[in-house]
Design a protein around this motif. Structure first.
Motif, PDB file in Angstrom:
ATOM      1  N   THR A  67      24.779  40.404  41.181  1.00 16.94           N
ATOM      2  CA  THR A  67      24.963  40.880  39.825  1.00 16.94           C
ATOM      3  C   THR A  67      26.467  41.260  39.268  1.00 16.94           C
ATOM      4  OG1 THR A  67      24.988  43.395  40.749  1.00 16.94           O
ATOM      5  CG2 THR A  67      22.726  42.384  39.986  1.00 16.94           C
ATOM      6  N   LEU A  68      27.559  41.142  40.383  1.00 18.34           N
ATOM      7  CA  LEU A  68      28.933  41.237  39.719  1.00 18.34           C
ATOM      8  C   LEU A  68      29.269  39.783  39.617  1.00 18.34           C
ATOM      9  CD1 LEU A  68      31.782  42.818  39.470  1.00 18.34           C
ATOM     10  CD2 LEU A  68      31.880  42.272  41.997  1.00 18.34           C
ATOM     11  N   GLY A  90      27.240  34.778  29.675  1.00 16.97           N
ATOM     12  CA  GLY A  90      26.743  36.133  29.286  1.00 16.97           C
ATOM     13  C   GLY A  90      26.533  37.092  30.234  1.00 16.97           C
ATOM     14  N   LEU A  91      26.725  36.625  31.631  1.00 20.21           N
ATOM     15  CA  LEU A  91      26.390  37.704  32.566  1.00 20.21           C
ATOM     16  C   LEU A  91      27.726  38.148  33.238  1.00 20.21           C
ATOM     17  CD1 LEU A  91      23.709  35.949  34.749  1.00 20.21           C
ATOM     18  CD2 LEU A  91      23.356  37.757  32.781  1.00 20.21           C
ATOM     19  N   LEU A  92      29.044  37.607  32.587  1.00 23.45           N
ATOM     20  CA  LEU A  92      30.170  38.010  32.953  1.00 23.45           C
ATOM     21  C   LEU A  92      30.407  39.525  32.878  1.00 23.45           C
ATOM     22  CD1 LEU A  92      32.681  36.323  34.188  1.00 23.45           C
ATOM     23  CD2 LEU A  92      33.564  36.354  31.974  1.00 23.45           C
ATOM     24  N   HIS A  93      30.975  40.157  34.042  1.00 19.61           N
ATOM     25  CA  HIS A  93      31.357  41.620  34.292  1.00 19.61           C
ATOM     26  C   HIS A  93      32.767  41.685  34.034  1.00 19.61           C
ATOM     27  CE1 HIS A  93      27.079  42.048  35.313  1.00 19.61           C
ATOM     28  NE2 HIS A  93      27.266  43.326  35.115  1.00 19.61           N
ATOM     29  N   GLN A 115      28.047  42.239  28.431  1.00 17.07           N
ATOM     30  CA  GLN A 115      27.985  42.944  29.754  1.00 17.07           C
ATOM     31  C   GLN A 115      29.420  43.059  30.257  1.00 17.07           C
ATOM     32  OE1 GLN A 115      24.773  42.391  32.602  1.00 17.07           O
ATOM     33  NE2 GLN A 115      23.952  40.884  31.132  1.00 17.07           N
ATOM     34  N   LEU A 116      30.610  42.657  29.456  1.00 15.24           N
ATOM     35  CA  LEU A 116      31.868  42.836  29.969  1.00 15.24           C
ATOM     36  C   LEU A 116      32.269  44.043  30.119  1.00 15.24           C
ATOM     37  CD1 LEU A 116      33.824  40.591  30.660  1.00 15.24           C
ATOM     38  CD2 LEU A 116      34.902  40.961  28.433  1.00 15.24           C
ATOM     39  N   LEU A 140      32.631  47.729  27.939  1.00 17.69           N
ATOM     40  CA  LEU A 140      34.187  47.613  28.063  1.00 17.69           C
ATOM     41  C   LEU A 140      34.767  48.770  28.409  1.00 17.69           C
ATOM     42  CD1 LEU A 140      36.008  45.008  28.311  1.00 17.69           C
ATOM     43  CD2 LEU A 140      36.787  45.607  26.009  1.00 17.69           C
ATOM     44  N   THR A 141      35.017  48.909  29.611  1.00 13.95           N
ATOM     45  CA  THR A 141      35.721  50.398  30.009  1.00 13.95           C
ATOM     46  C   THR A 141      37.121  50.120  30.453  1.00 13.95           C
ATOM     47  OG1 THR A 141      35.011  49.929  32.420  1.00 13.95           O
ATOM     48  CG2 THR A 141      33.654  51.050  30.888  1.00 13.95           C
TER      49      THR A 141
END
Length: 234
Positions: A67-68, A90-93, A115-116, A140-141
């Motif tokens: 998931t990462l 689209g799954l990029l974190h 999901q970034l 986004l954090t």
């Protein structure tokens, strides 16, 4: 995918190359939760480990969760622009392309990466404005756009305002919060009055004029009524 801290140069791969990263676009239903490599003719499997710079910190992962989804191309000599096709992952974190020689603008397609959580484009030669689309990335954090050639006002949003001054320093052309430099000739949006509000204002004006007319007429009537007996005496 970690290609950081090498001597790679030249432009980043073309758009089609990023589109072939299928596991970053779609995760199959039978995908394992942990990245591993099965040993042939055995039930054993080796677990992959890695150490990457994630959210601004050097982090070691004893087990890599599928998931990462992360791309680290930092500390190289890549040139040219940022491929727009990255916006389809689209799954990029996490995306780290800092400390290169990238030019051009920040693609607005990066705003599709819902999901970034971490984006680091610092220490390049990126120019133009910060896309408004980045302000809508709610997860986004960590954001670092420092030490580039970005210009214009920083996008305004409740989420974007949580980033500190250090996320944008080193861009002489940027202005607006959280920077202390204010934007000059900032144009306010043209506000067109709503028909309902216009009608309400008109009704209030008519009411005021009617009230004023009634008051004047009432005062004149009293003066006339009191004036007639006085004349008769004289």
């Amino acid at each position: 995918m970690d290609l950081s801290s090498n001597n790679f140069s030249g432009p980043l791969p073309k758009d089609q190359w990023f589109k072939n990263l299928a596991s970053m676009i779609f995760r199959g239903p039978l995908t394992s939760l942990v990245m591993d490599h099965g040993v042939p003719d055995s039930f054993e499997a080796y677990k992959y480990t890695t150490s990457i710079t994630y959210k601004g910190h050097d982090t070691e992962f004893a087990q890599i969760l599928t998931t990462l989804v992360f791309i680290d191309l930092s500390n190289n000599a890549f040139s040219g622009g940022i491929p727009e096709a990255i916006g389809e992952l689209g799954l990029l974190h996490g995306l780290n392309i800092s400390h290169n020689s990238l030019t051009g603008t920040i693609p607005s397609q990066l705003g599709h990466l819902r999901q970034l959580e971490a984006l680091d484009l610092s220490s390049n030669q990126l120019s133009g404005k910060i896309p408004q689309e980045l302000a809508s990335l709610d997860f986004l954090t960590t954001l670092n756009l420092s030490d580039n050639k970005l210009v214009g006002s920083i996008p305004e949003s409740a989420h974007f305002s949580t980033f500190s001054n250090s996320s944008f320093i080193g861009n002489d052309g940027l202005c607006g919060p959280p920077l202390s430099k204010e934007c000059i000739n900032r144009t306010l949006p043209n506000v067109v009055p709503h028909p309902h509000h216009w009608k309400k204002s008109t009704d209030i004006m008519l009411f005021l004029f009617a009230g004023l007319g009634f008051g004047i007429g009432f005062a004149v009537a009293i003066v006339v009524a009191w004036g007639i007996p006085i004349r008769k005496r004289f």
